[in-house]
Design a protein around this motif. Sequence first.
Motif, PDB file in Angstrom:
ATOM      1  N   MET A  60     -60.717  33.645 -57.884  1.00  0.00           N
ATOM      2  CA  MET A  60     -61.363  34.933 -57.713  1.00  0.00           C
ATOM      3  C   MET A  60     -62.843  34.651 -57.494  1.00  0.00           C
ATOM      4  O   MET A  60     -63.517  34.103 -58.375  1.00  0.00           O
ATOM      5  N   ALA A  61     -63.323  34.966 -56.304  1.00  0.00           N
ATOM      6  CA  ALA A  61     -64.728  34.748 -55.971  1.00  0.00           C
ATOM      7  C   ALA A  61     -65.491  36.054 -56.118  1.00  0.00           C
ATOM      8  O   ALA A  61     -65.008  37.116 -55.730  1.00  0.00           O
ATOM      9  N   LEU A  62     -66.683  35.972 -56.691  1.00  0.00           N
ATOM     10  CA  LEU A  62     -67.528  37.152 -56.827  1.00  0.00           C
ATOM     11  C   LEU A  62     -68.471  37.236 -55.638  1.00  0.00           C
ATOM     12  O   LEU A  62     -68.985  36.221 -55.171  1.00  0.00           O
ATOM     13  N   ASP A  63     -68.695  38.435 -55.173  1.00  0.00           N
ATOM     14  CA  ASP A  63     -69.610  38.689 -54.067  1.00  0.00           C
ATOM     15  C   ASP A  63     -71.023  38.811 -54.645  1.00  0.00           C
ATOM     16  O   ASP A  63     -71.320  39.744 -55.387  1.00  0.00           O
ATOM     17  N   ASN A  64     -71.892  37.854 -54.299  1.00  0.00           N
ATOM     18  CA  ASN A  64     -73.242  37.825 -54.865  1.00  0.00           C
ATOM     19  C   ASN A  64     -74.049  39.084 -54.581  1.00  0.00           C
ATOM     20  O   ASN A  64     -74.937  39.436 -55.339  1.00  0.00           O
ATOM     21  N   THR A  65     -73.764  39.770 -53.498  1.00  0.00           N
ATOM     22  CA  THR A  65     -74.585  40.926 -53.148  1.00  0.00           C
ATOM     23  C   THR A  65     -74.175  42.190 -53.886  1.00  0.00           C
ATOM     24  O   THR A  65     -74.980  43.097 -54.039  1.00  0.00           O
TER      25      THR A  65
END
Length: 95
Positions: A60-65
């Motif tokens: 699960m990757a988090l969106d930095n923006t």
Amino acid sequence: MIAASFLDLEHNTAKELPQYVDSIVFEVKGTGSFSVTFQHSADGTNWYSIGSALTSNSIMALDNTSEHIFLNVRPVITGTGTVSVCKVHFRRHKR
């Protein structure tokens, strides 16, 4: 972006991420029936879920923006399966 560092996570045990962390990716691998919910906290007492539970070998990757989390993270693992890998990968943004 390549994640350059990682922390191994254990069930219900909090770890503190370093400051200026970005490009966060949670990784889970296991066998059988399991569910891993990642949580975050500012104070180590009040915990909030991050996204949906992972129920199979996945990331699960988090969106930095648009997604921001507190520095304390922990996994909550349930089910009858075995989780062999539970990690948070990240890189530190140079300031």
